[in-house]
Motif scaffolding. Structure first.
Motif, PDB file in Angstrom:
ATOM      1  N   ASP A   1       0.845  -1.185   0.000  1.00  0.00           N
ATOM      2  CA  ASP A   1       0.000   0.000   0.000  1.00  0.00           C
ATOM      3  C   ASP A   1       0.888   1.246   0.000  1.00  0.00           C
ATOM      4  O   ASP A   1       1.984   1.245   0.573  1.00  0.00           O
ATOM      5  N   LEU A   2       0.424   2.327  -0.647  1.00  0.00           N
ATOM      6  CA  LEU A   2       1.205   3.555  -0.774  1.00  0.00           C
ATOM      7  C   LEU A   2       0.467   4.729  -0.143  1.00  0.00           C
ATOM      8  O   LEU A   2      -0.726   4.640   0.167  1.00  0.00           O
ATOM      9  N   ASP A   3       1.173   5.827   0.011  1.00  0.00           N
ATOM     10  CA  ASP A   3       0.546   7.044   0.529  1.00  0.00           C
ATOM     11  C   ASP A   3      -0.574   7.482  -0.408  1.00  0.00           C
ATOM     12  O   ASP A   3      -0.385   7.592  -1.626  1.00  0.00           O
ATOM     13  N   HIS A   4      -1.754   7.727   0.159  1.00  0.00           N
ATOM     14  CA  HIS A   4      -2.865   8.256  -0.649  1.00  0.00           C
ATOM     15  C   HIS A   4      -3.611   9.340   0.132  1.00  0.00           C
ATOM     16  O   HIS A   4      -4.825   9.449   0.081  1.00  0.00           O
ATOM     17  N   SER A   5      -2.836  10.143   0.824  1.00  0.00           N
ATOM     18  CA  SER A   5      -3.391  11.247   1.597  1.00  0.00           C
ATOM     19  C   SER A   5      -3.635  12.471   0.708  1.00  0.00           C
ATOM     20  O   SER A   5      -3.172  12.541  -0.436  1.00  0.00           O
ATOM     21  N   TRP A   6      -4.354  13.437   1.257  1.00  0.00           N
ATOM     22  CA  TRP A   6      -4.562  14.722   0.569  1.00  0.00           C
ATOM     23  C   TRP A   6      -3.222  15.371   0.251  1.00  0.00           C
ATOM     24  O   TRP A   6      -2.962  15.752  -0.888  1.00  0.00           O
ATOM     25  N   ASN A   7      -2.350  15.506   1.251  1.00  0.00           N
ATOM     26  CA  ASN A   7      -1.060  16.163   1.025  1.00  0.00           C
ATOM     27  C   ASN A   7      -0.179  15.366   0.077  1.00  0.00           C
ATOM     28  O   ASN A   7       0.511  15.935  -0.782  1.00  0.00           O
TER      29      ASN A   7
ATOM     30  N   GLU B   1     -10.437   5.564  -5.154  1.00  0.00           N
ATOM     31  CA  GLU B   1      -9.289   6.430  -5.449  1.00  0.00           C
ATOM     32  C   GLU B   1      -8.145   5.581  -5.959  1.00  0.00           C
ATOM     33  O   GLU B   1      -8.262   4.359  -6.062  1.00  0.00           O
ATOM     34  N   ASN B   2      -7.037   6.215  -6.292  1.00  0.00           N
ATOM     35  CA  ASN B   2      -5.941   5.537  -6.987  1.00  0.00           C
ATOM     36  C   ASN B   2      -4.870   4.990  -6.058  1.00  0.00           C
ATOM     37  O   ASN B   2      -3.834   4.529  -6.543  1.00  0.00           O
ATOM     38  N   ASP B   3      -5.117   5.020  -4.719  1.00  0.00           N
ATOM     39  CA  ASP B   3      -4.068   4.696  -3.773  1.00  0.00           C
ATOM     40  C   ASP B   3      -2.914   5.661  -4.054  1.00  0.00           C
ATOM     41  O   ASP B   3      -3.141   6.861  -4.188  1.00  0.00           O
TER      42      ASP B   3
END
Length: 680
Positions: free
Chosen positions: A110-116, A345-347
């Protein structure tokens, strides 16, 4: 149209292929649409399955005909390279297929998928910070060999290659767009929500509007340890039961406070009891079999089957196949049903198509459409960066229905609010939270259907029984390594039938001593967002939204110029020149004749020879000699390429002058995917 069993076996490839189909999918191939009016009203049931965290390129960058890795008009990065060349600071990382056996069953990290994190990768539209923001795994992709069921589903029904998640951010806000039309952007009811905060919100949801209008609806899910706060609203430590918290309606206080007998409880807070042995699909299948499937339904899968990394993609394939089995258990119900399968969302996975987004300031573009509520402005001492809410990156969208069979492609721009808009069109219940900009830019998904006629046969879907999880464990991340010698992936060759689109775009340049002016126009029936980059002028990229039947102009300063304009469905204009008055080219589509009409003019003081070349080679180069003030008309036929064209105009007076014009002439009739995809 009907098809008997013997004919179906011939179409599917004989008895061997038949064994690869579940009996219910075989029925789906035989069941014709319940065509009565030949309109949208023939659909009586809408079902939505929103899976998790996969980008379009990550799954379908190599699929035949879609705008994937073989895109002939990729955006150019600030450093001058195509968008595929994402730097990690020392070297470029290109899209790569991880070197692993049985990749579709791997627990890819899994990868970062935050707003920032999403806005860092987007980088104000420069789109060049994917690896620093997401790690090199962002560039990993899968192929038909890895996820054959997903590819077969696209080949059997309709796939959308311009469907975007609603926001550059995580799961919950994107699901709020799907269930409510926004994420509390106006600050009411506890919004705006940019993360998976799940703090409790109170703005009105679309199911509440359906309830008030008398439209039946339901959420299909597993109860897990309980659909209440004590049971974490369906999020459990056992990944094979519950709803993974993906029924985001349960984060609204009006649902949390509902009690048995209240429609908000009965339709959103009930589900199967897999913990005590009930099947995950028992209630759905029972409702379908009994003919009581609601007019609108949503499905939320248990965590292990959502396709959210690190869970394997093919666990999700098994789940999707079971949903299809349940929905086709009653042929009469399936004949009147539309199923939308998409991803929230795209992860952190890369997608090469820069999403449409509104200008964040006057310096970054303009819009003829109101952009209120579409740009987040940080208040107080918050930690979230300022920027547009979306659109987010492309994610897969399958349109699965008796009216969408045949392996079609639909390239109209959509997002999660398009699902609500489809429901609006069918049942007349409007969602006021959807912004004016989003309504203008994103379609309502009706263009993905053909209600006039439907295909009778469907190719075989691969057997998914082998994708049933072999155990109930959580496995460690598989972290792939990019290859030492990267190369751009090869996309499957061939065309795909394509639905007609509402676009008729134009972007013409006018150079003078004061600079380059570009006139943007949309002569079609939908708004369009133009993404502009420049190798000659700093301050970009820029974004221009032009409403249907509207136009606007923008100016770049004096001197030499080299500017690219990208629009929907592969539209491209490259304008380069020395600056000052000189040759110009304007272009107009002529749909009736499937032609593009160029007007060549000479605004300079010396005679010039302008040469028009066809990149497809269908027409020989043509040269026009123009005196100062002169003009000529060149009409190029796009008929042999199903409406597609790729023309260039050069001048003998100055080699810096160049115009490239790429796009599609819409006729209102079906055509094909871009024939230039995967040919280079």
């Amino acid at each position: 149209m009907t098809i008997d069993r013997r004919r179906f076996l011939q179409v599917a490839g004989g008895t061997a292929a038949m064994t690869a189909l579940s009996t219910s999918i075989a029925r789906a191939a035989e069941i014709p649409a319940a065509r009565r009016s030949g309109t949208l009203r023939d659909i009586e049931h809408i079902v939505v399955l929103m899976q998790e965290n996969r980008s379009f390129d990550h799954y379908f960058g190599t699929l035949r005909g879609v705008r994937g890795f073989g895109d002939p008009t990729p955006v150019t990065l600030p450093g001058g390279k195509p968008v595929w060349y994402q730097s990690d600071g020392t070297k470029d990382v290109l899209p790569f297929r991880p070197d692993a056996a049985d990749l579709g069953m791997r627990f890819l990290q899994d990868l970062d998928h935050s707003w920032n994190g999403g806005h860092a990768a987007w980088n104000n539209g420069a789109y060049d910070r994917w690896v620093p923001a997401k790690t090199a795994t962002t560039m990993a992709y899968l192929t038909r060999e890895d996820i054959p069921f997903h590819y077969a589903l696209a080949d059997a029904f309709t796939i959308c290659d311009a469907y975007h998640c609603s926001m550059m951010g995580p799961t919950d806000p994107n699901r709020y767009y799907m269930w409510t039309g926004y994420t509390g952007n106006d600050g009411t009811g506890g919004g705006p929500v940019l993360g998976n905060d799940e703090a409790g919100y109170s703005w009105t949801t679309y199911p509440e509007r359906l309830e008030k209008a008398g439209i039946s609806w339901k959420i299909y899910q597993d109860a897990g340890d309980g659909l209440d706060a004590k049971g974490f609203w369906g999020w459990t430590n056992d990944a094979y039961i519950g709803n993974y918290g993906d029924n985001s309606l349960l984060y609204f206080t009006q649902y949390q406070n509902a009690r048995p007998g209240d429609p908000l409880y009965d339709r959103a807070r009930t589900g199967t009891d897999a913990k005590n042995g009930q099947g995950l699909f028992d209630i759905l299948k029972a409702d379908v079999t009994a003919g009581r499937l609601p007019q609108i339904s949503w499905i939320a899968a248990p965590e292990a089957f959502t396709e959210h990394p690190n869970w394997p993609a093919n666990y999700g394939a098994w789940y999707i196949a079971q949903v299809l089995d349940a929905l086709t258990a009653n042929p009469d119900v399936w004949s009147r049903t539309a199923l939308f399968i998409t991803y929230d969302e795209n992860d952190g996975f890369f997608d090469h198509a820069v999403p449409p987004y509104p200008p964040t300031s006057a310096a970054q573009g303009r819009s003829t459409v109101d952009v209120a509520g579409e740009v987040y402005h940080q208040a107080g001492s918050g930690t979230n960066v300022t920027g547009p809410y979306g659109l987010g990156q492309r994610v897969p969208m399958f349109v699965v229905s008796p009216w969408s069979k045949g392996g079609w492609l639909c390239s109209e721009v959509f997002d999660h609010t398009s699902i609500i808009r489809f429901m609006e069109r069918r049942f007349g219940v409007r969602e006021p939270h959807i912004s004016a900009w989003r309504r203008a830019v994103c379609g309502d998904l009706t263009s993905a259907f053909d209600f006039g006629r439907t295909a009778a046969a469907m190719p075989a879907l691969p057997d998914t029984s082998g994708y049933l999880p072999p155990d109930r464990d959580r496995h460690a991340d598989y972290v792939p390594k990019p290859p030492a010698h990267p190369a751009l992936p090869r996309q499957e060759r061939g065309l795909r039938p394509a639905r007609p689109l509402p676009y008729d775009l134009a972007a013409d340049g006018r150079a003078s001593s004061t600079g380059l002016v570009i006139d943007f126009a949309e002569h079609g029936a939908a708004a369009a967002v133009f993404h502009v980059t420049s190798a000659s002028h700093a301050g970009g990229p820029w974004t221009y939204t032009v409403g249907r039947g509207s136009r606007l102009s923008a100016t770049w300063g004096p001197g030499p110029y080299d500017v690219e304009v990208h629009g929907p469905n592969g539209f491209l204009r490259r304008l380069a020149g020395p600056g000052g008055a000189g040759p110009e080219v304007t272009a107009r589509h002529e749909g009736a004749g499937e032609q593009i009409r160029l007007v060549l003019t000479n605004g300079g003081e010396k005679p010039v020879r302008l040469t028009v070349k066809d990149a497809y080679g269908d027409e020989r180069p043509v040269t026009y000699r123009l005196r100062p003030g002169g003009h000529a008309v060149h009409v190029a036929s796009a008929r042999r390429r199903h409406g597609w064209y790729d023309l260039s105009v050069t001048s003998d007076h100055d080699e810096r002058f160049a115009r490239r014009l790429v796009g599609h002439v819409e006729t209102g009739r079906p055509s094909t995917s871009d024939p230039a995809i995967a040919t280079v």
